[in-house]
Motif scaffolding. Sequence first.
Motif, PDB file in Angstrom:
ATOM      1  N   SER A 165     -13.753   2.818   0.311  1.00 40.81           N
ATOM      2  CA  SER A 165     -14.293   4.131  -0.114  1.00 40.81           C
ATOM      3  C   SER A 165     -13.328   5.128  -0.560  1.00 40.81           C
ATOM      4  O   SER A 165     -13.710   6.289  -1.160  1.00 40.81           O
ATOM      5  CB  SER A 165     -14.714   4.688   1.478  1.00 40.81           C
ATOM      6  OG  SER A 165     -13.897   4.971   2.213  1.00 40.81           O
ATOM      7  N   THR A 166     -12.037   4.897  -0.834  1.00 41.40           N
ATOM      8  CA  THR A 166     -10.915   5.383  -1.338  1.00 41.40           C
ATOM      9  C   THR A 166      -9.945   4.869  -2.209  1.00 41.40           C
ATOM     10  O   THR A 166      -9.771   3.679  -1.801  1.00 41.40           O
ATOM     11  CB  THR A 166     -10.100   6.523  -0.143  1.00 41.40           C
ATOM     12  OG1 THR A 166      -9.315   5.441   0.579  1.00 41.40           O
ATOM     13  CG2 THR A 166     -11.104   7.124   0.615  1.00 41.40           C
ATOM     14  N   THR A 167      -9.356   5.565  -3.144  1.00 42.72           N
ATOM     15  CA  THR A 167      -8.178   4.809  -3.847  1.00 42.72           C
ATOM     16  C   THR A 167      -7.389   5.996  -3.716  1.00 42.72           C
ATOM     17  O   THR A 167      -7.689   7.080  -4.391  1.00 42.72           O
ATOM     18  CB  THR A 167      -8.720   4.279  -5.236  1.00 42.72           C
ATOM     19  OG1 THR A 167      -9.576   3.398  -4.980  1.00 42.72           O
ATOM     20  CG2 THR A 167      -7.299   3.977  -6.159  1.00 42.72           C
ATOM     21  N   ARG A 168      -6.113   5.747  -3.332  1.00 47.08           N
ATOM     22  CA  ARG A 168      -5.192   6.815  -3.324  1.00 47.08           C
ATOM     23  C   ARG A 168      -3.826   6.649  -3.708  1.00 47.08           C
ATOM     24  O   ARG A 168      -3.310   5.307  -3.422  1.00 47.08           O
ATOM     25  CB  ARG A 168      -5.026   7.305  -1.701  1.00 47.08           C
ATOM     26  CG  ARG A 168      -6.342   8.032  -1.361  1.00 47.08           C
ATOM     27  CD  ARG A 168      -6.073   8.260   0.304  1.00 47.08           C
ATOM     28  NE  ARG A 168      -7.436   8.960   0.614  1.00 47.08           N
ATOM     29  CZ  ARG A 168      -7.624   8.918   1.842  1.00 47.08           C
ATOM     30  NH1 ARG A 168      -7.081   8.288   2.798  1.00 47.08           N
ATOM     31  NH2 ARG A 168      -8.778   9.563   2.354  1.00 47.08           N
ATOM     32  N   PHE A 169      -3.082   7.545  -4.119  1.00 45.81           N
ATOM     33  CA  PHE A 169      -1.552   7.247  -4.421  1.00 45.81           C
ATOM     34  C   PHE A 169      -0.868   8.377  -3.404  1.00 45.81           C
ATOM     35  O   PHE A 169      -0.973   9.448  -3.549  1.00 45.81           O
ATOM     36  CB  PHE A 169      -1.291   7.642  -6.036  1.00 45.81           C
ATOM     37  CG  PHE A 169      -0.122   7.650  -6.428  1.00 45.81           C
ATOM     38  CD1 PHE A 169       0.926   6.647  -6.134  1.00 45.81           C
ATOM     39  CD2 PHE A 169       0.600   8.848  -6.954  1.00 45.81           C
ATOM     40  CE1 PHE A 169       2.256   6.828  -6.569  1.00 45.81           C
ATOM     41  CE2 PHE A 169       1.834   9.017  -7.199  1.00 45.81           C
ATOM     42  CZ  PHE A 169       2.826   7.895  -7.076  1.00 45.81           C
ATOM     43  N   ARG A 170       0.412   7.782  -2.927  1.00 45.70           N
ATOM     44  CA  ARG A 170       1.001   8.447  -1.991  1.00 45.70           C
ATOM     45  C   ARG A 170       2.643   8.355  -2.292  1.00 45.70           C
ATOM     46  O   ARG A 170       3.001   7.184  -2.887  1.00 45.70           O
ATOM     47  CB  ARG A 170       0.858   8.249  -0.497  1.00 45.70           C
ATOM     48  CG  ARG A 170      -0.463   8.599  -0.188  1.00 45.70           C
ATOM     49  CD  ARG A 170      -0.795   7.959   1.326  1.00 45.70           C
ATOM     50  NE  ARG A 170      -1.952   8.164   2.004  1.00 45.70           N
ATOM     51  CZ  ARG A 170      -2.298   9.174   2.612  1.00 45.70           C
ATOM     52  NH1 ARG A 170      -1.431  10.045   2.983  1.00 45.70           N
ATOM     53  NH2 ARG A 170      -3.527   9.176   3.131  1.00 45.70           N
ATOM     54  N   LYS A 171       3.328   9.548  -1.964  1.00 45.43           N
ATOM     55  CA  LYS A 171       4.905   9.176  -1.839  1.00 45.43           C
ATOM     56  C   LYS A 171       5.367   9.425  -0.448  1.00 45.43           C
ATOM     57  O   LYS A 171       4.963  10.227  -0.041  1.00 45.43           O
ATOM     58  CB  LYS A 171       5.448   9.946  -2.762  1.00 45.43           C
ATOM     59  CG  LYS A 171       7.190  10.023  -2.688  1.00 45.43           C
ATOM     60  CD  LYS A 171       7.883  11.009  -3.646  1.00 45.43           C
ATOM     61  CE  LYS A 171       9.524  10.424  -3.594  1.00 45.43           C
ATOM     62  NZ  LYS A 171      10.020  11.548  -4.409  1.00 45.43           N
ATOM     63  N   TYR A 172       5.667   8.345   0.151  1.00 51.00           N
ATOM     64  CA  TYR A 172       6.407   8.235   1.600  1.00 51.00           C
ATOM     65  C   TYR A 172       7.770   9.032   1.552  1.00 51.00           C
ATOM     66  O   TYR A 172       8.734   8.430   0.791  1.00 51.00           O
ATOM     67  CB  TYR A 172       6.019   7.103   2.239  1.00 51.00           C
ATOM     68  CG  TYR A 172       4.890   6.428   2.842  1.00 51.00           C
ATOM     69  CD1 TYR A 172       3.803   6.756   1.964  1.00 51.00           C
ATOM     70  CD2 TYR A 172       4.930   5.838   3.896  1.00 51.00           C
ATOM     71  CE1 TYR A 172       2.683   5.980   2.570  1.00 51.00           C
ATOM     72  CE2 TYR A 172       3.820   5.393   4.263  1.00 51.00           C
ATOM     73  CZ  TYR A 172       2.362   5.579   3.585  1.00 51.00           C
ATOM     74  OH  TYR A 172       1.347   4.996   3.993  1.00 51.00           O
ATOM     75  N   ASP A 173       8.052   9.976   2.466  1.00 50.60           N
ATOM     76  CA  ASP A 173       9.366  10.435   2.651  1.00 50.60           C
ATOM     77  C   ASP A 173       9.508  10.933   4.141  1.00 50.60           C
ATOM     78  O   ASP A 173       9.315  11.760   4.543  1.00 50.60           O
ATOM     79  CB  ASP A 173       9.753  11.630   1.886  1.00 50.60           C
ATOM     80  CG  ASP A 173      10.919  12.109   1.862  1.00 50.60           C
ATOM     81  OD1 ASP A 173      11.732  11.508   2.337  1.00 50.60           O
ATOM     82  OD2 ASP A 173      10.952  13.231   1.269  1.00 50.60           O
TER      83      ASP A 173
END
Length: 181
Positions: A97-105
Motif C-alpha cells: 500500500s506504500t512506497t517510501r524513501f527514508r534516511k535513517y540517522d
Amino acid sequence: MDSTPNSSVYTQNGKLVMDTEGGVTVWLDLELEGNYEISYSRKVVLDSGKNDRISDLNQFWAASDPTSKGMFTRSGQFESYDDMHLYYVGFGGNHNSTTRFRKYDQGEKPVLGEYLEGPYLLQANHDYQIKTICKDGKVSFLVDDVLFFEYKDPEPLTSGYFGFRSTWSRQEISDLTITRL
C-alpha cells in the motif's frame, strides 16, 4: 533473518531467493564508497509458495553502524535497524500500500518521499529492473527506468553497505552489478 520456521535464503538457477515468513536482510559484504550505481533484477513471486505475498521489495544502502552492536548482528526484525545510518526504500510496503524513501540517522527516519497509488506499487511476478545511483551527494532510485526518488542530501552518506531487504514474501534476485561512477 527473523527466527521464523518457514524461512530460507538460497541460490537457485543463478538467482538469490529470499523465501521468508519473517523479515530478512541479505547484506553484500563489501563496503561501497564514493560515486556508484547498483543495478539488479528482482521479482516478487506469487504462485503456490507458503510465503507468497505481494509486498516489500526493499533495500538498504550506504548503511553503517554507529553503535557497538556490529554491522551484521541484527535479528532481521525491521526495528533492529533503527539506530543505523542508511538510506532505505520500501517498494510495496505495508501489504503493498506504500512506497517510501527514508534516511535513517540513529533513530530518526523521516519519510523523504512517498507514493500510495498504482504505478508505484508492486505487481506479481514482474521482473523489475532496479537501479540505485549515488553521485556527488545525490541519491536516485529508479524502477524500470522510471525515476521514483531523487534526493540531494545536504549531509550525504558517502560510504556503507548495501542490503536486499524483505519480509514475508518470496523474491528472486539476479543480475546484480555495481559500477563505480
